[in-house]
Design an enzyme around this catalytic site. Structure first.
Site, PDB file in Angstrom:
ATOM      1  NE  ARG A 130      -5.469  11.008   2.074  1.00 53.63           N
ATOM      2  CZ  ARG A 130      -4.326  10.599   1.419  1.00 53.63           C
ATOM      3  NH1 ARG A 130      -4.765  10.326   0.066  1.00 53.63           N
ATOM      4  NH2 ARG A 130      -3.737  11.174   1.656  1.00 53.63           N
ATOM      5  CG  ASN A 171      -2.111   6.235   1.028  1.00 55.22           C
ATOM      6  OD1 ASN A 171      -3.051   6.180   1.701  1.00 55.22           O
ATOM      7  ND2 ASN A 171      -1.050   7.127   0.905  1.00 55.22           N
ATOM      8  CD  GLU A 202       1.920   7.330  -1.009  1.00 54.33           C
ATOM      9  OE1 GLU A 202       2.807   8.317  -2.140  1.00 54.33           O
ATOM     10  OE2 GLU A 202       0.908   6.495  -0.968  1.00 54.33           O
ATOM     11  CG  HIS A 237      -1.075  13.913  -3.057  1.00 57.11           C
ATOM     12  ND1 HIS A 237      -1.920  12.928  -2.063  1.00 57.11           N
ATOM     13  CD2 HIS A 237      -0.640  13.559  -3.724  1.00 57.11           C
ATOM     14  CE1 HIS A 237      -1.842  12.002  -2.696  1.00 57.11           C
ATOM     15  NE2 HIS A 237      -1.066  11.793  -3.875  1.00 57.11           N
ATOM     16  CD  GLU A 241      -3.449   7.637  -2.093  1.00 53.18           C
ATOM     17  OE1 GLU A 241      -2.906   6.928  -2.787  1.00 53.18           O
ATOM     18  OE2 GLU A 241      -2.745   8.992  -1.909  1.00 53.18           O
ATOM     19  CE1 TYR A 283      -3.041   2.549  -5.206  1.00 53.10           C
ATOM     20  CE2 TYR A 283      -0.988   3.772  -3.288  1.00 53.10           C
ATOM     21  CZ  TYR A 283      -2.780   3.770  -4.510  1.00 53.10           C
ATOM     22  OH  TYR A 283      -3.409   4.927  -4.266  1.00 53.10           O
TER      23      TYR A 283
END
Ligand code: PNW
Length: 471
Positions: free
Chosen positions: A83, A301, A172, A127, A377, A303
């Protein structure tokens, strides 16, 4: 070599897509080559005080020149999908008008290189690197930017549509709007509450118009997606005040995007929370229908989770894990405080808690039944050590990835249609406001020599992929 069986917690469907991810400004460098002009991240990183140590993406990993070596690494590791994002100002320098041949040629070489190596290309059109000229004309708070994005999407679809079948409009949009125009820790570094909400809407609209443009220009069967960074938000206590704090953050990070995207409109509570900033009249009749088009998949994504409480004293920008700024990104909801979920943190000071990922995947499984999900991600910033034999060791990243892949496996076990996973990131790279100080790669990059060395996490990931391969 004979492989020991995969541990049951890491056994995945045989058609699962195993990938890794990067982004143009974070790795390409070659900022002034081939007619490329500055994006907002070039301007921002060259503004003193904005990026740690004054780092810029001028050279970054020099991927623009070393892409073949990087694709060889992906292939050697047995990673099936890559990606990456395309740099708008490398392709359309002013953000308007005809495309630059040199930019299109670079992305054609890159995608051909992937296909030759048997790696599936997954393209993200945006991005965060908006052409500076479009920011000078007002940027994402202006409707025109969404219209220009759709033209850029058409250019890319015409250039790569014969060789790329997985497309993502935006990465995002929360970061682009709330960090770019609210807290100002990301480019373009503006701190205007109204601009945040206008930007969020025009990013949503860009997704909608961009999706229409892609579908018109791509061959049948091409897949169109968007990648969000939803918050796995939890109230600190069972109090009604903390529940309200969680509702507000859910509105400002999640439902502001999923409302129009999946359900056809902006949530009423979001509009009420932000009524002192705007009456939302920048949302024109028909916009929400344009945004609410069928999606082929949703990218997530993840985290870390977000633990929130009501804070009567205000000051919500503190410790929310989104960087330091005197300006809160949480427009209209200044009375929310953020807390760490766990003692264990990455170098970003982000809590390590894989259960948030399972929770989000199950949420979208419920909220959009049948919609294929990809973890586009997931990863962590950790320092590494080098052994005498030259092996770069990053055991904490291995354990982070193991835990989070287990969380994905859990969600699949509970019925969530998760079709793939992309480690962030292939390479150590330009980590936005943190410059080169935070390393997210499974491959180490020496920023003096630009030499690449796979870390032990890359070898671990390669091994996991191999063991999950159908015999
Ligand atoms: C994502 N936050 O960014 C991006 O998609 C990547 O480009 C980036 O390198 C990666 O995560 C690691 O940071 C984020 O403040 C940046 O919460 C900031 C935040 C979240 C995601």
């Amino acid at each position: 070599t004979s492989l020991s069986p995969v541990a049951p917690d890491l056994e995945f469907p045989s058609d699962f897509l195993w990938g890794t991810a990067t982004a143009s400004y974070q790795i390409e460098g070659a900022a002034r080559e081939g007619g490329r002009t500055p994006s907002i991240w070039d301007t921002f990183s060259h503004t003193p005080g904005k990026v740690q140590a004054g780092d810029t993406g001028d050279v970054a990993c020099d991927h623009y020149h070393r892409w073949a070596e990087d694709l060889d690494l992906v292939k050697e590791l047995g990673i099936g999908a890559y990606r990456f994002s395309t740099s708008w100002s490398r392709v359309q320098p002013t953000g308007r008008g005809p495309a630059l041949q040199s930019g299109l040629d670079f992305y054609r070489r890159l995608t051909d290189g992937l296909l030759e190596r048997g790696i599936t290309p997954v393209v993200t059109l945006y991005h965060w690197d908006l052409p500076q000229e479009l920011e000078d004309a007002g940027g994402w708070p202006e409707r025109e930017t969404a219209e220009r994005f759709a033209e850029y999407a058409t250019i890319m679809a015409e250039a790569l549509g014969d060789r790329v079948s997985m497309w993502t409009t935006l990465n995002e949009p929360w970061c682009s709007s709330f960090l770019g125009y609210g807290s100002g820790v990301h480019a373009p570094g503006r701190t205007e509450p109204l601009a945040v909400l206008r930007a969020a809407h025009h990013l949503n609209l860009a997704h909608g118009l961009g999706t229409q443009a892609l579908r018109a220009a791509l061959p049948a069967g091409a897949k169109v997606s968007i990648t969000l960074n939803p918050a796995a938000v939890r109230p600190l206590t069972g109090s009604p005040e903390d529940a309200d704090a969680a509702r507000r953050i859910d509105a400002l990070q999640n439902r502001i995007f999923t409302g129009p995207l999946l359900h056809g409109g902006y949530p009423e509570d979001l509009k009420a929370d932000t009524a002192e900033i705007t009456d939302w009249s920048f949302v024109l009749p028909g916009d929400e229908e344009i945004i609410n088009q069928p999606l082929d998949s949703l990218g997530i994504n993840y985290y870390n989770p977000a633990i929130v409480s009501h804070a009567p004293a205000g000051g919500s920008a503190k410790d929310d894990g989104h960087g330091d700024s005197a300006h809160s990104p949480w427009v209209g909801s200044g009375h929310v405080a953020f807390h760490q979920a766990t003692e264990e943190r990455t170098e970003m000071n982000w809590s390590i808690d894989p259960t948030g990922l399972t929770e989000l995947l199950l949420r979208f499984h419920r909220e959009a039944p049948g919609l294929p999900l990809y973890v586009t991600e997931n990863g962590a910033a950790f320092a590494d050590t080098v052994d005498e034999d030259g092996q770069v060791r990053d055991p904490r990243r291995v354990s982070y990835l193991h835990g989070h892949l287990g969380a994905v496996r859990d969600a699949i076990g509970q019925g969530a249609p998760v079709r793939g996973y992309f480690v962030w990131s292939l390479l150590d790279n330009f980590e936005w406001a943190y410059g080169y100080s935070k390393r997210f790669g499974v491959v180490h990059v020496d920023f003096e020599t630009l030499r690449r060395t796979p870390k032990s996490s890359a070898l671990w990931y390669a091994d996991l992929i191999r063991r999950n391969r159908p015999m």
